[in-house]
Motif scaffolding. Sequence first.
Motif, PDB file in Angstrom:
ATOM      1  N   PHE A   1       0.833  -1.193   0.000  1.00 57.05           N
ATOM      2  CA  PHE A   1       0.000   0.000   0.000  1.00 57.05           C
ATOM      3  C   PHE A   1       0.869   1.244   0.000  1.00 57.05           C
ATOM      4  O   PHE A   1       0.504   2.272   0.518  1.00 57.05           O
TER       5      PHE A   1
ATOM      6  N   LYS B   1       2.574   4.298   0.293  1.00 60.87           N
ATOM      7  CA  LYS B   1       2.158   5.685   0.155  1.00 60.87           C
ATOM      8  C   LYS B   1       2.952   6.407   1.215  1.00 60.87           C
ATOM      9  O   LYS B   1       2.764   6.176   2.403  1.00 60.87           O
TER      10      LYS B   1
ATOM     11  N   VAL C   1       3.682  12.104   4.765  1.00 58.64           N
ATOM     12  CA  VAL C   1       4.025  13.427   4.268  1.00 58.64           C
ATOM     13  C   VAL C   1       5.511  13.698   4.465  1.00 58.64           C
ATOM     14  O   VAL C   1       6.064  13.399   5.516  1.00 58.64           O
TER      15      VAL C   1
ATOM     16  N   GLU D   1       1.558  21.712   2.094  1.00 54.03           N
ATOM     17  CA  GLU D   1       0.678  22.057   3.207  1.00 54.03           C
ATOM     18  C   GLU D   1       0.962  23.468   3.712  1.00 54.03           C
ATOM     19  O   GLU D   1       0.047  24.234   4.033  1.00 54.03           O
TER      20      GLU D   1
ATOM     21  N   VAL E   1      -0.640  25.980   1.509  1.00 55.75           N
ATOM     22  CA  VAL E   1      -2.073  26.125   1.782  1.00 55.75           C
ATOM     23  C   VAL E   1      -2.293  27.010   3.005  1.00 55.75           C
ATOM     24  O   VAL E   1      -3.112  27.939   2.989  1.00 55.75           O
TER      25      VAL E   1
ATOM     26  N   LEU F   1      -4.222  30.710   3.426  1.00 54.62           N
ATOM     27  CA  LEU F   1      -5.339  30.991   4.340  1.00 54.62           C
ATOM     28  C   LEU F   1      -5.057  32.233   5.178  1.00 54.62           C
ATOM     29  O   LEU F   1      -5.889  33.145   5.279  1.00 54.62           O
TER      30      LEU F   1
ATOM     31  N   ARG G   1      -6.527   6.879  -2.972  1.00 52.53           N
ATOM     32  CA  ARG G   1      -6.866   8.084  -3.727  1.00 52.53           C
ATOM     33  C   ARG G   1      -5.732   9.070  -3.598  1.00 52.53           C
ATOM     34  O   ARG G   1      -4.942   9.026  -2.669  1.00 52.53           O
TER      35      ARG G   1
ATOM     36  N   GLY H   1      -3.972  12.297  -2.551  1.00 50.25           N
ATOM     37  CA  GLY H   1      -4.223  13.117  -1.373  1.00 50.25           C
ATOM     38  C   GLY H   1      -3.083  13.008  -0.404  1.00 50.25           C
ATOM     39  O   GLY H   1      -2.089  12.332  -0.650  1.00 50.25           O
ATOM     40  N   HIS H   2      -3.264  13.669   0.698  1.00 53.53           N
ATOM     41  CA  HIS H   2      -2.176  13.771   1.658  1.00 53.53           C
ATOM     42  C   HIS H   2      -2.293  12.761   2.786  1.00 53.53           C
ATOM     43  O   HIS H   2      -1.483  12.753   3.683  1.00 53.53           O
TER      44      HIS H   2
ATOM     45  N   PRO I   1      -2.201   9.326   4.905  1.00 50.07           N
ATOM     46  CA  PRO I   1      -1.536   8.021   4.873  1.00 50.07           C
ATOM     47  C   PRO I   1      -2.520   6.932   4.457  1.00 50.07           C
ATOM     48  O   PRO I   1      -3.688   6.972   4.845  1.00 50.07           O
ATOM     49  N   VAL I   2      -2.049   5.996   3.660  1.00 43.99           N
ATOM     50  CA  VAL I   2      -2.874   4.867   3.238  1.00 43.99           C
ATOM     51  C   VAL I   2      -2.300   3.601   3.868  1.00 43.99           C
ATOM     52  O   VAL I   2      -1.119   3.309   3.712  1.00 43.99           O
TER      53      VAL I   2
ATOM     54  N   ASN J   1      -9.056  20.637   0.274  1.00 39.38           N
ATOM     55  CA  ASN J   1      -7.625  20.821   0.438  1.00 39.38           C
ATOM     56  C   ASN J   1      -7.282  21.322   1.842  1.00 39.38           C
ATOM     57  O   ASN J   1      -6.417  20.779   2.529  1.00 39.38           O
ATOM     58  N   LEU J   2      -7.967  22.369   2.268  1.00 40.48           N
ATOM     59  CA  LEU J   2      -7.628  22.921   3.587  1.00 40.48           C
ATOM     60  C   LEU J   2      -8.010  21.952   4.705  1.00 40.48           C
ATOM     61  O   LEU J   2      -7.303  21.834   5.709  1.00 40.48           O
TER      62      LEU J   2
ATOM     63  N   VAL K   1      -5.267  19.378   4.975  1.00 37.79           N
ATOM     64  CA  VAL K   1      -4.070  19.905   5.643  1.00 37.79           C
ATOM     65  C   VAL K   1      -4.289  19.996   7.155  1.00 37.79           C
ATOM     66  O   VAL K   1      -3.394  19.682   7.941  1.00 37.79           O
TER      67      VAL K   1
ATOM     68  N   ARG L   1      -4.706  16.150   8.819  1.00 37.80           N
ATOM     69  CA  ARG L   1      -3.556  15.235   8.817  1.00 37.80           C
ATOM     70  C   ARG L   1      -2.754  15.248  10.110  1.00 37.80           C
ATOM     71  O   ARG L   1      -2.364  14.179  10.611  1.00 37.80           O
TER      72      ARG L   1
END
Lengths: 266, 266
Positions: free
Chosen positions: A181, A183, A186, A237, A240, A244, B95, B97-98, B100-101, B223-224, B227, B230
Amino acid sequence: MAGTDRNRELITGGPAIILVEPQLGENIGMVARAMANFGLSNLRIVNPRDGWPNDKAVSAAAKADHVISGAVVYETLEAAVADLNFVYATTARPRDGHKPVRGPVAAGEILRGRESAGERTGILFGRERIGLRNWEVGLADEIVTFPVNPAYASLNIAQAVLLMSYEWMKSGLSHPHETAFAKAEVEPAEKADLHGLFAQIEEGLDARGYFRSETKRMKAVDNLRAVLTRPGFSTDEIAVLRGLFASFDKFSRSGQRKAAEAGDEE
Amino acid sequence: MAGTDRNRELITGGPAIILVEPQLGENIGMVARAMANFGLSNLRIVNPRDGWPNDKAVSAAAKADHVISGAVVYETLEAAVADLNFVYATTARPRDGHKPVRGPVAAGEILRGRESAGERTGILFGRERIGLRNWEVGLADEIVTFPVNPAYASLNIAQAVLLMSYEWMKSGLSHPHETAFAKAEVEPAEKADLHGLFAQIEEGLDARGYFRSETKRMKAVDNLRAVLTRPGFSTDEIAVLRGLFASFDKFSRSGQRKAAEAGDEE
Protein backbone atom coordinates in the motif's frame (compact mmCIF):
# COMPACT_ATOMS: atom_id res chain seq x y z
CA MET A 1 -17.12 -0.70 -2.69
CA ALA A 2 -16.61 0.24 -6.31
CA GLY A 3 -13.17 -0.01 -7.79
CA THR A 4 -12.99 -2.89 -10.26
CA ASP A 5 -10.70 -2.15 -13.18
CA ARG A 6 -11.57 -4.44 -16.07
CA ASN A 7 -8.34 -3.56 -17.82
CA ARG A 8 -6.26 -5.15 -15.12
CA GLU A 9 -5.20 -8.73 -15.50
CA LEU A 10 -7.36 -11.15 -13.57
CA ILE A 11 -5.45 -12.94 -10.84
CA THR A 12 -6.30 -16.64 -10.77
CA GLY A 13 -4.88 -19.93 -9.49
CA GLY A 14 -4.00 -20.64 -5.88
CA PRO A 15 -5.50 -23.19 -3.51
CA ALA A 16 -8.76 -24.91 -4.42
CA ILE A 17 -11.75 -23.86 -2.34
CA ILE A 18 -13.78 -27.01 -1.58
CA LEU A 19 -17.34 -26.63 -0.31
CA VAL A 20 -18.69 -29.77 1.30
CA GLU A 21 -22.45 -30.22 0.77
CA PRO A 22 -23.37 -26.52 0.70
CA GLN A 23 -27.09 -25.89 0.98
CA LEU A 24 -27.79 -22.42 -0.37
CA GLY A 25 -26.94 -21.25 -3.88
CA GLU A 26 -26.59 -17.72 -2.53
CA ASN A 27 -23.74 -18.85 -0.33
CA ILE A 28 -21.98 -20.54 -3.23
CA GLY A 29 -22.29 -17.31 -5.23
CA MET A 30 -20.89 -15.24 -2.38
CA VAL A 31 -18.04 -17.69 -2.01
CA ALA A 32 -17.22 -17.20 -5.72
CA ARG A 33 -17.25 -13.46 -5.22
CA ALA A 34 -14.97 -13.62 -2.19
CA MET A 35 -12.56 -15.84 -4.12
CA ALA A 36 -12.50 -13.47 -7.09
CA ASN A 37 -11.81 -10.53 -4.78
CA PHE A 38 -8.61 -12.12 -3.64
CA GLY A 39 -7.40 -13.85 -6.73
CA LEU A 40 -8.62 -17.41 -6.26
CA SER A 41 -10.43 -19.22 -9.06
CA ASN A 42 -10.51 -22.97 -8.38
CA LEU A 43 -13.91 -23.81 -6.85
CA ARG A 44 -14.92 -27.40 -6.10
CA ILE A 45 -18.33 -28.40 -4.76
CA VAL A 46 -19.14 -31.72 -3.12
CA ASN A 47 -22.82 -32.73 -3.45
CA PRO A 48 -24.54 -29.32 -3.49
CA ARG A 49 -28.00 -29.80 -2.00
CA ASP A 50 -29.84 -27.91 -4.75
CA GLY A 51 -27.89 -29.30 -7.69
CA TRP A 52 -25.65 -27.58 -10.19
CA PRO A 53 -25.69 -25.24 -12.07
CA ASN A 54 -27.65 -23.02 -9.70
CA ASP A 55 -29.25 -19.72 -10.74
CA LYS A 56 -29.09 -18.25 -7.26
CA ALA A 57 -25.37 -18.94 -7.15
CA VAL A 58 -24.91 -17.12 -10.44
CA SER A 59 -26.82 -14.03 -9.36
CA ALA A 60 -25.13 -13.86 -5.95
CA ALA A 61 -21.73 -14.17 -7.60
CA ALA A 62 -21.94 -10.56 -8.83
CA LYS A 63 -20.08 -11.22 -12.06
CA ALA A 64 -17.44 -13.54 -10.62
CA ASP A 65 -18.38 -15.59 -13.68
CA HIS A 66 -14.99 -17.12 -14.22
CA VAL A 67 -15.22 -18.79 -10.81
CA ILE A 68 -18.80 -20.02 -11.20
CA SER A 69 -18.35 -21.31 -14.74
CA GLY A 70 -15.13 -23.05 -13.76
CA ALA A 71 -16.61 -24.74 -10.68
CA VAL A 72 -16.43 -28.53 -10.66
CA VAL A 73 -18.93 -30.73 -8.82
CA TYR A 74 -17.84 -33.98 -7.12
CA GLU A 75 -19.90 -36.76 -5.61
CA THR A 76 -17.48 -37.46 -2.79
CA LEU A 77 -14.98 -35.48 -0.78
CA GLU A 78 -12.33 -38.07 -1.54
CA ALA A 79 -12.73 -37.40 -5.25
CA ALA A 80 -12.64 -33.64 -4.71
CA VAL A 81 -9.22 -33.80 -3.04
CA ALA A 82 -7.78 -36.68 -5.03
CA ASP A 83 -5.31 -34.62 -7.10
CA LEU A 84 -4.22 -32.33 -4.25
CA ASN A 85 -1.01 -32.62 -2.23
CA PHE A 86 -1.97 -30.70 0.90
CA VAL A 87 -5.38 -29.88 2.38
CA TYR A 88 -6.65 -27.68 5.21
CA ALA A 89 -9.94 -28.23 7.04
CA THR A 90 -11.58 -25.11 8.44
CA THR A 91 -13.30 -25.45 11.80
CA ALA A 92 -14.95 -22.95 14.13
CA ARG A 93 -13.07 -24.28 17.11
CA PRO A 94 -9.95 -26.39 17.45
CA ARG A 95 -10.88 -30.04 17.79
CA ASP A 96 -9.16 -32.78 19.67
CA GLY A 97 -6.78 -34.63 17.53
CA HIS A 98 -3.27 -34.91 16.32
CA LYS A 99 -3.42 -32.40 13.50
CA PRO A 100 -1.65 -29.08 13.70
CA VAL A 101 -4.07 -26.18 14.23
CA ARG A 102 -3.16 -22.90 12.52
CA GLY A 103 -4.53 -19.41 12.45
CA PRO A 104 -5.45 -17.92 9.06
CA VAL A 105 -2.20 -15.94 8.71
CA ALA A 106 0.02 -18.97 9.26
CA ALA A 107 -2.21 -21.09 7.02
CA GLY A 108 -1.99 -18.49 4.23
CA GLU A 109 1.77 -18.51 4.44
CA ILE A 110 1.99 -22.29 4.52
CA LEU A 111 -0.29 -22.57 1.48
CA ARG A 112 1.77 -19.96 -0.35
CA GLY A 113 4.97 -21.82 0.37
CA ARG A 114 3.57 -25.14 -0.79
CA GLU A 115 2.02 -23.67 -3.95
CA SER A 116 5.31 -21.95 -4.73
CA ALA A 117 7.03 -25.30 -4.37
CA GLY A 118 4.70 -26.76 -7.00
CA GLU A 119 2.25 -28.54 -4.71
CA ARG A 120 -1.49 -28.45 -5.32
CA THR A 121 -3.40 -27.36 -2.23
CA GLY A 122 -6.98 -26.95 -1.08
CA ILE A 123 -9.13 -25.74 1.80
CA LEU A 124 -12.29 -27.53 3.00
CA PHE A 125 -15.37 -25.64 4.20
CA GLY A 126 -18.28 -27.46 5.81
CA ARG A 127 -22.06 -27.24 5.60
CA GLU A 128 -23.91 -24.10 6.69
CA ARG A 129 -25.17 -25.41 10.02
CA ILE A 130 -22.99 -28.27 11.11
CA GLY A 131 -19.66 -27.68 9.44
CA LEU A 132 -17.41 -30.61 8.63
CA ARG A 133 -17.88 -34.06 10.08
CA ASN A 134 -14.99 -35.55 12.01
CA TRP A 135 -14.13 -38.06 9.28
CA GLU A 136 -14.01 -35.20 6.77
CA VAL A 137 -11.62 -33.24 8.96
CA GLY A 138 -9.65 -36.47 9.14
CA LEU A 139 -8.96 -36.26 5.40
CA ALA A 140 -7.12 -32.96 5.84
CA ASP A 141 -3.46 -32.46 6.71
CA GLU A 142 -3.93 -29.55 9.07
CA ILE A 143 -6.73 -27.50 10.62
CA VAL A 144 -7.25 -23.78 10.28
CA THR A 145 -9.48 -21.98 12.74
CA PHE A 146 -10.51 -18.34 13.09
CA PRO A 147 -9.94 -16.01 16.04
CA VAL A 148 -13.64 -15.32 16.51
CA ASN A 149 -15.50 -13.98 19.50
CA PRO A 150 -16.17 -17.21 21.46
CA ALA A 151 -19.61 -15.95 22.46
CA TYR A 152 -20.56 -15.21 18.85
CA ALA A 153 -18.76 -17.56 16.51
CA SER A 154 -21.28 -18.05 13.71
CA LEU A 155 -19.03 -17.23 10.78
CA ASN A 156 -20.82 -18.26 7.61
CA ILE A 157 -19.22 -20.13 4.72
CA ALA A 158 -18.71 -17.09 2.51
CA GLN A 159 -17.13 -15.14 5.36
CA ALA A 160 -14.78 -17.99 6.18
CA VAL A 161 -13.81 -18.26 2.50
CA LEU A 162 -13.33 -14.50 2.37
CA LEU A 163 -10.90 -14.54 5.27
CA MET A 164 -8.86 -17.43 3.89
CA SER A 165 -8.81 -15.88 0.40
CA TYR A 166 -7.68 -12.59 1.91
CA GLU A 167 -4.90 -14.28 3.84
CA TRP A 168 -3.87 -16.12 0.68
CA MET A 169 -3.61 -12.80 -1.19
CA LYS A 170 -1.72 -11.19 1.67
CA SER A 171 0.76 -14.05 1.85
CA GLY A 172 1.84 -13.18 -1.69
CA LEU A 173 2.67 -9.59 -0.90
CA SER A 174 6.35 -9.10 -0.32
CA HIS A 175 5.86 -7.04 2.81
CA PRO A 176 2.31 -7.73 3.83
CA HIS A 177 2.17 -5.07 6.47
CA GLU A 178 2.74 -1.98 4.40
CA THR A 179 4.62 -2.09 1.14
CA ALA A 180 1.73 -3.20 -0.96
CA PHE A 181 0.00 0.00 0.00
CA ALA A 182 3.07 2.11 -0.42
CA LYS A 183 2.16 5.68 0.16
CA ALA A 184 4.73 7.88 1.70
CA GLU A 185 3.80 9.73 4.79
CA VAL A 186 4.03 13.43 4.27
CA GLU A 187 7.54 14.58 3.57
CA PRO A 188 8.30 17.52 5.83
CA ALA A 189 9.27 20.77 4.15
CA GLU A 190 12.65 22.34 4.57
CA LYS A 191 12.73 24.39 7.75
CA ALA A 192 13.11 27.62 5.79
CA ASP A 193 9.57 27.11 4.48
CA LEU A 194 8.23 26.54 7.96
CA HIS A 195 10.05 29.61 9.22
CA GLY A 196 8.44 31.63 6.42
CA LEU A 197 5.07 30.60 7.79
CA PHE A 198 6.13 31.65 11.30
CA ALA A 199 7.31 35.03 10.02
CA GLN A 200 4.11 35.67 8.12
CA ILE A 201 1.88 34.85 11.08
CA GLU A 202 3.99 36.62 13.68
CA GLU A 203 4.24 39.76 11.60
CA GLY A 204 0.47 39.77 11.10
CA LEU A 205 -0.10 39.34 14.81
CA ASP A 206 2.41 42.07 15.67
CA ALA A 207 0.66 44.46 13.31
CA ARG A 208 -2.60 43.75 15.17
CA GLY A 209 -1.13 44.31 18.62
CA TYR A 210 -1.83 40.69 19.51
CA PHE A 211 1.13 40.46 21.84
CA ARG A 212 0.48 42.54 24.95
CA SER A 213 4.04 42.55 26.24
CA GLU A 214 7.44 41.19 25.29
CA THR A 215 7.14 38.43 27.89
CA LYS A 216 3.75 37.41 26.62
CA ARG A 217 5.06 37.67 23.09
CA MET A 218 7.82 35.15 23.73
CA LYS A 219 5.46 32.68 25.31
CA ALA A 220 2.83 33.05 22.61
CA VAL A 221 5.40 32.73 19.84
CA ASP A 222 6.86 29.60 21.44
CA ASN A 223 3.40 28.21 21.63
CA LEU A 224 2.33 28.87 18.07
CA ARG A 225 5.64 27.63 16.71
CA ALA A 226 5.24 24.43 18.69
CA VAL A 227 1.77 23.87 17.27
CA LEU A 228 2.94 24.54 13.70
CA THR A 229 6.14 22.50 14.00
CA ARG A 230 4.73 19.32 15.53
CA PRO A 231 2.81 18.11 12.42
CA GLY A 232 5.87 18.18 10.15
CA PHE A 233 3.97 20.04 7.43
CA SER A 234 5.00 19.45 3.82
CA THR A 235 5.87 22.25 1.41
CA ASP A 236 2.41 21.96 -0.15
CA GLU A 237 0.68 22.06 3.21
CA ILE A 238 2.60 25.16 4.21
CA ALA A 239 1.58 26.83 0.97
CA VAL A 240 -2.07 26.13 1.78
CA LEU A 241 -1.71 27.55 5.30
CA ARG A 242 0.08 30.63 4.03
CA GLY A 243 -2.75 31.20 1.58
CA LEU A 244 -5.34 30.99 4.34
CA PHE A 245 -3.55 33.45 6.61
CA ALA A 246 -2.87 35.77 3.68
CA SER A 247 -6.55 35.90 2.83
CA PHE A 248 -7.53 36.66 6.41
CA ASP A 249 -4.74 39.24 6.60
CA LYS A 250 -5.25 41.18 3.42
CA PHE A 251 -8.91 41.07 2.68
CA SER A 252 -11.68 42.44 4.82
CA ARG A 253 -15.10 40.98 5.18
CA SER A 254 -16.51 42.62 2.10
CA GLY A 255 -19.23 45.18 2.66
CA GLN A 256 -18.83 44.88 6.39
CA ARG A 257 -17.23 47.00 8.98
CA LYS A 258 -14.14 45.45 10.34
CA ALA A 259 -15.00 43.09 13.13
CA ALA A 260 -12.56 44.87 15.45
CA GLU A 261 -14.66 47.98 15.27
CA ALA A 262 -17.97 46.25 15.17
CA GLY A 263 -17.18 44.04 18.13
CA ASP A 264 -20.00 41.86 16.99
CA GLU A 265 -18.38 38.49 17.27
CA GLU A 266 -16.62 36.41 19.80
CA MET B 1 -19.78 -22.49 10.82
CA ALA B 2 -21.31 -23.50 14.10
CA GLY B 3 -19.42 -22.91 17.29
CA THR B 4 -21.03 -20.17 19.33
CA ASP B 5 -20.72 -20.72 23.07
CA ARG B 6 -23.33 -18.66 24.91
CA ASN B 7 -21.56 -19.26 28.17
CA ARG B 8 -18.51 -17.32 27.07
CA GLU B 9 -18.30 -13.66 27.84
CA LEU B 10 -19.31 -11.46 24.95
CA ILE B 11 -16.43 -9.32 23.71
CA THR B 12 -17.57 -5.77 23.00
CA GLY B 13 -16.12 -2.28 22.61
CA GLY B 14 -13.45 -1.32 20.10
CA PRO B 15 -13.66 1.09 17.18
CA ALA B 16 -17.05 2.38 16.04
CA ILE B 17 -18.19 1.03 12.66
CA ILE B 18 -19.81 3.93 10.80
CA LEU B 19 -21.95 3.15 7.75
CA VAL B 20 -22.54 6.17 5.54
CA GLU B 21 -25.96 6.10 3.83
CA PRO B 22 -26.27 2.33 3.53
CA GLN B 23 -29.08 1.25 1.23
CA LEU B 24 -29.96 -2.34 2.09
CA GLY B 25 -31.10 -3.51 5.50
CA GLU B 26 -29.64 -6.93 4.74
CA ASN B 27 -26.20 -5.38 4.48
CA ILE B 28 -26.58 -3.59 7.80
CA GLY B 29 -27.56 -6.88 9.39
CA MET B 30 -24.57 -8.68 7.90
CA VAL B 31 -22.34 -5.88 9.11
CA ALA B 32 -23.70 -6.39 12.65
CA ARG B 33 -22.98 -10.07 12.37
CA ALA B 34 -19.43 -9.52 11.15
CA MET B 35 -18.83 -7.09 14.01
CA ALA B 36 -20.15 -9.56 16.59
CA ASN B 37 -17.95 -12.32 15.20
CA PHE B 38 -14.88 -10.29 16.00
CA GLY B 39 -15.84 -8.53 19.16
CA LEU B 40 -17.01 -5.12 17.93
CA SER B 41 -20.29 -3.64 19.14
CA ASN B 42 -20.45 0.09 18.39
CA LEU B 43 -22.47 0.54 15.18
CA ARG B 44 -23.33 4.01 13.85
CA ILE B 45 -25.46 4.61 10.78
CA VAL B 46 -25.64 7.88 8.84
CA ASN B 47 -28.94 8.36 7.01
CA PRO B 48 -29.93 4.77 6.23
CA ARG B 49 -31.97 4.87 3.02
CA ASP B 50 -34.79 2.68 4.32
CA GLY B 51 -35.02 4.21 7.79
CA TRP B 52 -34.38 2.67 11.16
CA PRO B 53 -35.19 0.30 12.80
CA ASN B 54 -35.19 -2.06 9.84
CA ASP B 55 -36.68 -5.57 9.93
CA LYS B 56 -34.39 -6.88 7.22
CA ALA B 57 -31.37 -5.73 9.18
CA VAL B 58 -32.63 -7.61 12.24
CA SER B 59 -33.21 -10.86 10.37
CA ALA B 60 -29.87 -10.68 8.54
CA ALA B 61 -28.05 -10.02 11.79
CA ALA B 62 -28.48 -13.66 12.82
CA LYS B 63 -28.84 -12.91 16.52
CA ALA B 64 -26.17 -10.21 16.70
CA ASP B 65 -28.91 -8.44 18.63
CA HIS B 66 -26.65 -6.49 20.94
CA VAL B 67 -25.11 -4.75 17.91
CA ILE B 68 -28.41 -4.01 16.16
CA SER B 69 -30.20 -2.80 19.28
CA GLY B 70 -27.25 -0.60 20.21
CA ALA B 71 -26.94 1.00 16.76
CA VAL B 72 -27.27 4.78 16.70
CA VAL B 73 -28.53 6.72 13.68
CA TYR B 74 -27.11 10.14 12.77
CA GLU B 75 -28.27 12.71 10.26
CA THR B 76 -24.78 13.81 9.27
CA LEU B 77 -21.37 12.22 9.10
CA GLU B 78 -19.97 15.11 11.13
CA ALA B 79 -22.32 14.25 13.99
CA ALA B 80 -21.45 10.56 13.74
CA VAL B 81 -17.75 11.22 14.28
CA ALA B 82 -18.01 14.23 16.60
CA ASP B 83 -16.89 12.43 19.78
CA LEU B 84 -14.14 10.38 18.12
CA ASN B 85 -10.43 11.16 18.17
CA PHE B 86 -9.19 9.18 15.19
CA VAL B 87 -11.05 7.98 12.11
CA TYR B 88 -10.24 5.72 9.16
CA ALA B 89 -11.97 5.94 5.78
CA THR B 90 -12.14 2.68 3.82
CA THR B 91 -11.69 2.97 0.07
CA ALA B 92 -11.41 0.39 -2.69
CA ARG B 93 -8.34 2.03 -4.11
CA PRO B 94 -5.87 4.55 -2.75
CA ARG B 95 -6.87 8.08 -3.73
CA ASP B 96 -4.70 11.04 -4.43
CA GLY B 97 -4.22 13.12 -1.37
CA HIS B 98 -2.18 13.77 1.66
CA LYS B 99 -3.55 11.09 3.91
CA PRO B 100 -1.54 8.02 4.87
CA VAL B 101 -2.87 4.87 3.24
CA ARG B 102 -2.67 1.68 5.31
CA GLY B 103 -3.39 -1.96 4.75
CA PRO B 104 -5.85 -3.69 7.09
CA VAL B 105 -3.13 -5.24 9.28
CA ALA B 106 -1.43 -1.94 9.96
CA ALA B 107 -4.77 -0.20 10.44
CA GLY B 108 -5.85 -2.86 12.96
CA GLU B 109 -2.66 -2.36 14.92
CA ILE B 110 -2.92 1.42 14.84
CA LEU B 111 -6.53 1.29 16.02
CA ARG B 112 -5.57 -1.11 18.80
CA GLY B 113 -2.78 1.16 19.94
CA ARG B 114 -4.97 4.24 19.96
CA GLU B 115 -7.85 2.52 21.75
CA SER B 116 -5.37 1.18 24.32
CA ALA B 117 -4.19 4.73 24.88
CA GLY B 118 -7.74 5.81 25.64
CA GLU B 119 -8.66 7.38 22.30
CA ARG B 120 -12.04 6.82 20.70
CA THR B 121 -11.74 5.58 17.13
CA GLY B 122 -13.97 4.75 14.19
CA ILE B 123 -13.96 3.36 10.66
CA LEU B 124 -16.08 4.80 7.83
CA PHE B 125 -17.68 2.58 5.18
CA GLY B 126 -19.38 4.10 2.13
CA ARG B 127 -22.54 3.41 0.20
CA GLU B 128 -23.03 0.10 -1.60
CA ARG B 129 -22.34 1.35 -5.11
CA ILE B 130 -20.32 4.53 -4.90
CA GLY B 131 -18.50 4.28 -1.60
CA LEU B 132 -17.49 7.44 0.20
CA ARG B 133 -17.48 10.88 -1.40
CA ASN B 134 -14.21 12.77 -1.45
CA TRP B 135 -15.32 15.24 1.22
CA GLU B 136 -16.29 12.35 3.46
CA VAL B 137 -12.87 10.77 3.05
CA GLY B 138 -11.57 14.24 3.88
CA LEU B 139 -13.04 14.01 7.36
CA ALA B 140 -10.91 10.95 8.16
CA ASP B 141 -7.36 10.93 9.48
CA GLU B 142 -6.08 8.04 7.41
CA ILE B 143 -7.24 5.73 4.66
CA VAL B 144 -7.40 1.95 4.80
CA THR B 145 -7.63 -0.02 1.59
CA PHE B 146 -7.75 -3.75 0.91
CA PRO B 147 -5.30 -5.85 -1.09
CA VAL B 148 -7.98 -6.98 -3.56
CA ASN B 149 -7.62 -8.39 -7.03
CA PRO B 150 -7.49 -5.20 -9.13
CA ALA B 151 -9.57 -6.84 -11.86
CA TYR B 152 -12.29 -7.81 -9.38
CA ALA B 153 -12.41 -5.35 -6.53
CA SER B 154 -16.11 -5.25 -5.68
CA LEU B 155 -15.82 -5.97 -1.97
CA ASN B 156 -19.21 -5.34 -0.41
CA ILE B 157 -19.78 -3.41 2.80
CA ALA B 158 -20.25 -6.43 5.03
CA GLN B 159 -17.11 -8.04 3.64
CA ALA B 160 -15.09 -4.89 4.19
CA VAL B 161 -16.42 -4.64 7.75
CA LEU B 162 -15.62 -8.32 8.28
CA LEU B 163 -11.99 -7.85 7.26
CA MET B 164 -11.48 -4.81 9.44
CA SER B 165 -13.22 -6.46 12.39
CA TYR B 166 -11.04 -9.54 11.92
CA GLU B 167 -7.88 -7.44 11.84
CA TRP B 168 -9.07 -5.61 14.95
CA MET B 169 -9.52 -8.93 16.76
CA LYS B 170 -6.15 -10.20 15.53
CA SER B 171 -4.38 -7.06 16.68
CA GLY B 172 -5.41 -7.89 20.24
CA LEU B 173 -4.22 -11.50 20.24
CA SER B 174 -0.58 -10.87 20.92
CA HIS B 175 0.95 -7.63 21.89
CA PRO B 176 4.16 -7.20 19.94
CA HIS B 177 3.13 -3.90 18.45
CA GLU B 178 1.27 -2.46 21.34
CA THR B 179 4.10 -0.50 22.87
CA ALA B 180 4.97 1.26 19.65
CA PHE B 181 1.59 2.95 19.72
CA ALA B 182 1.07 2.85 23.45
CA LYS B 183 0.77 6.58 23.77
CA ALA B 184 0.41 8.97 20.92
CA GLU B 185 2.63 11.99 21.32
CA VAL B 186 -0.37 14.24 21.07
CA GLU B 187 -3.87 13.11 21.87
CA PRO B 188 -6.13 14.12 19.00
CA ALA B 189 -9.10 16.31 19.83
CA GLU B 190 -12.62 15.09 19.33
CA LYS B 191 -13.71 15.63 15.74
CA ALA B 192 -16.28 18.22 16.79
CA ASP B 193 -13.41 20.52 17.81
CA LEU B 194 -11.67 20.08 14.48
CA HIS B 195 -14.92 20.75 12.63
CA GLY B 196 -15.26 23.99 14.61
CA LEU B 197 -11.90 25.08 13.25
CA PHE B 198 -13.02 24.20 9.71
CA ALA B 199 -16.22 26.21 10.16
CA GLN B 200 -14.38 29.25 11.49
CA ILE B 201 -11.87 29.33 8.65
CA GLU B 202 -14.35 28.54 5.90
CA GLU B 203 -16.74 31.21 7.10
CA GLY B 204 -13.94 33.76 7.21
CA LEU B 205 -12.85 32.85 3.71
CA ASP B 206 -16.42 32.98 2.40
CA ALA B 207 -16.87 36.44 3.88
CA ARG B 208 -13.79 37.53 1.95
CA GLY B 209 -14.93 36.10 -1.37
CA TYR B 210 -11.97 33.74 -1.30
CA PHE B 211 -13.81 31.04 -3.22
CA ARG B 212 -14.32 32.17 -6.79
CA SER B 213 -16.88 29.53 -7.73
CA GLU B 214 -18.66 26.59 -6.16
CA THR B 215 -16.34 24.15 -7.95
CA LYS B 216 -13.27 25.94 -6.71
CA ARG B 217 -14.83 26.16 -3.28
CA MET B 218 -15.23 22.40 -3.01
CA LYS B 219 -11.69 21.74 -4.09
CA ALA B 220 -10.23 24.42 -1.82
CA VAL B 221 -12.27 23.22 1.16
CA ASP B 222 -11.18 19.61 0.57
CA ASN B 223 -7.63 20.82 0.44
CA LEU B 224 -7.63 22.92 3.59
CA ARG B 225 -9.49 20.23 5.54
CA ALA B 226 -6.90 17.67 4.46
CA VAL B 227 -4.07 19.91 5.64
CA LEU B 228 -5.77 20.56 8.98
CA THR B 229 -6.85 16.95 9.55
CA ARG B 230 -3.56 15.23 8.82
CA PRO B 231 -1.67 16.40 11.94
CA GLY B 232 -4.26 15.04 14.37
CA PHE B 233 -4.29 18.31 16.33
CA SER B 234 -5.05 18.18 20.04
CA THR B 235 -7.73 20.26 21.70
CA ASP B 236 -5.07 22.71 22.90
CA GLU B 237 -3.49 23.01 19.48
CA ILE B 238 -6.85 23.70 17.89
CA ALA B 239 -7.47 26.44 20.45
CA VAL B 240 -4.16 28.09 19.49
CA LEU B 241 -5.01 27.92 15.78
CA ARG B 242 -8.49 29.31 16.36
CA GLY B 243 -6.94 32.20 18.27
CA LEU B 244 -4.56 32.98 15.42
CA PHE B 245 -7.29 32.98 12.78
CA ALA B 246 -9.59 34.99 15.04
CA SER B 247 -6.95 37.66 15.46
CA PHE B 248 -6.34 37.91 11.73
CA ASP B 249 -10.07 37.93 11.14
CA LYS B 250 -11.25 40.49 13.64
CA PHE B 251 -8.46 42.95 14.02
CA SER B 252 -7.04 45.19 11.34
CA ARG B 253 -3.43 46.21 11.03
CA SER B 254 -3.69 49.15 13.41
CA GLY B 255 -3.01 52.56 11.95
CA GLN B 256 -2.39 51.00 8.59
CA ARG B 257 -4.36 50.81 5.46
CA LYS B 258 -5.62 47.35 4.79
CA ALA B 259 -3.09 45.38 2.84
CA ALA B 260 -5.72 44.52 0.29
CA GLU B 261 -6.02 48.17 -0.60
CA ALA B 262 -2.38 49.01 -0.18
CA GLY B 263 -1.28 46.11 -2.37
CA ASP B 264 2.11 46.48 -0.78
CA GLU B 265 2.76 42.87 -0.01
CA GLU B 266 2.64 39.60 -1.73
